[in-house]
Scaffold this motif. Structure first.
Motif, mmCIF file in Angstrom:
data_model
loop_
_atom_site.group_PDB
_atom_site.id
_atom_site.type_symbol
_atom_site.label_atom_id
_atom_site.label_comp_id
_atom_site.label_asym_id
_atom_site.label_seq_id
_atom_site.Cartn_x
_atom_site.Cartn_y
_atom_site.Cartn_z
ATOM 1 N N SER A 185 0.823 -1.213 0.000
ATOM 2 C CA SER A 185 0.000 0.000 0.000
ATOM 3 C C SER A 185 0.853 1.257 0.000
ATOM 4 O O SER A 185 0.588 2.203 -0.748
ATOM 5 N N VAL A 186 1.880 1.272 0.831
ATOM 6 C CA VAL A 186 2.764 2.438 0.904
ATOM 7 C C VAL A 186 3.491 2.641 -0.423
ATOM 8 O O VAL A 186 3.671 3.771 -0.889
ATOM 9 N N ALA A 187 3.873 1.532 -1.052
ATOM 10 C CA ALA A 187 4.585 1.624 -2.329
ATOM 11 C C ALA A 187 3.685 2.151 -3.448
ATOM 12 O O ALA A 187 4.152 2.827 -4.369
ATOM 13 N N ASN A 188 2.388 1.868 -3.344
ATOM 14 C CA ASN A 188 1.454 2.253 -4.408
ATOM 15 C C ASN A 188 0.840 3.627 -4.216
ATOM 16 O O ASN A 188 0.182 4.155 -5.113
ATOM 17 N N ASN A 189 1.020 4.224 -3.045
ATOM 18 C CA ASN A 189 0.365 5.492 -2.751
ATOM 19 C C ASN A 189 1.375 6.523 -2.255
ATOM 20 O O ASN A 189 2.407 6.179 -1.658
ATOM 21 N N GLN A 190 1.052 7.757 -2.504
ATOM 22 C CA GLN A 190 1.870 8.839 -1.970
ATOM 23 C C GLN A 190 1.328 9.180 -0.580
ATOM 24 O O GLN A 190 0.324 9.858 -0.445
ATOM 25 N N GLY A 191 1.983 8.673 0.421
ATOM 26 C CA GLY A 191 1.497 8.863 1.778
ATOM 27 C C GLY A 191 0.695 7.675 2.245
ATOM 28 O O GLY A 191 0.515 6.683 1.539
ATOM 29 N N LEU A 192 0.188 7.775 3.465
ATOM 30 C CA LEU A 192 -0.541 6.683 4.086
ATOM 31 C C LEU A 192 -2.037 6.820 3.841
ATOM 32 O O LEU A 192 -2.600 7.897 4.006
#
Length: 201
Positions: A185-192
């Motif tokens: 999830s972290v790798a796919n999104n900018q931020g949490l």
């Protein structure tokens, strides 16, 4: 309405995609305070059950006549259980709980496991009863459920937040599948994301 009048009276049930059903009022009112209020105190002569499939209504009526649960088809269970809750039929609610318990303890494959989890989650969210999910977690929590949990976490960022709680309970002390999901999830999104932040709390 006297007992004799009640035994002789009938109620029209409006059902979905079929002609209305004519049912003895006493069958509906015998164990349901909700039906008693609608049909006796308010003196209504019909009840709209179009929120439920006609097949589920027919099974529901059979159960009310026999006053016992049978091994109904899985695709009808949710509606029958919902009617038991909606009309406050104590014995039917209890029998539905026992029915799902037997399904949980006799699970033999992933499809059966998915069915009882989905029903338990529905009851938790829509009917606000946690007994089903508690039984499910008690049976499968801490076991090798990584494959099962992973299927629900595939779309982790869009998963209903409320579903995370039982899934986290199922992992027990095996955090591998959760850590892998968070990393992805972290790798796919900018931020949490909201779900990532919830798990990290």
């Amino acid at each position: 309405m006297t007992q004799a009048q009640l035994q002789e009276s009938t109620t029209v049930l409006i059902v979905r995609d079929r002609d209305p059903l004519l049912v003895e009022t006493s069958i509906l009112t015998a164990d349901s305070p909700v039906f008693r209020f609608i049909l006796e105190e308010c003196a209504f002569e019909e009840e709209d059950l179009t929120d439920f499939s006609a097949e589920a209504v027919e099974v529901f009526l059979t159960l009310l006549r026999d006053k016992k649960m049978v091994d109904i088809e899985e695709n009808l269970f949710r509606e029958v259980n919902k009617m038991g809750v909606a009309f406050k039929i104590d014995w039917l609610m209890l029998d539905c709980l026992h029915w799902i318990k037997m399904k949980i303890v006799t699970v033999s494959n992933e499809a059966e496991k998915t069915f009882v989890f989905n029903e338990s989650y529905y009851v938790l969210q829509r009917l606000e009863k946690d007994e089903y999910m508690n039984m499910f977690v008690s049976e499968f929590g801490g076991s090798d459920s990584n494959t099962f949990i992973s299927r629900y976490l595939k779309d982790f960022d869009n998963l209903e937040t409320e579903m995370l709680y039982p899934l986290l309970q199922l992992t027990g002390t095996n955090y591998t599948v959760i850590l892998d999901t968070l990393t992805q999830s972290v790798a796919n999104n900018q931020g949490l994301t909201k779900n990532t932040m919830l798990v990290l709390q």
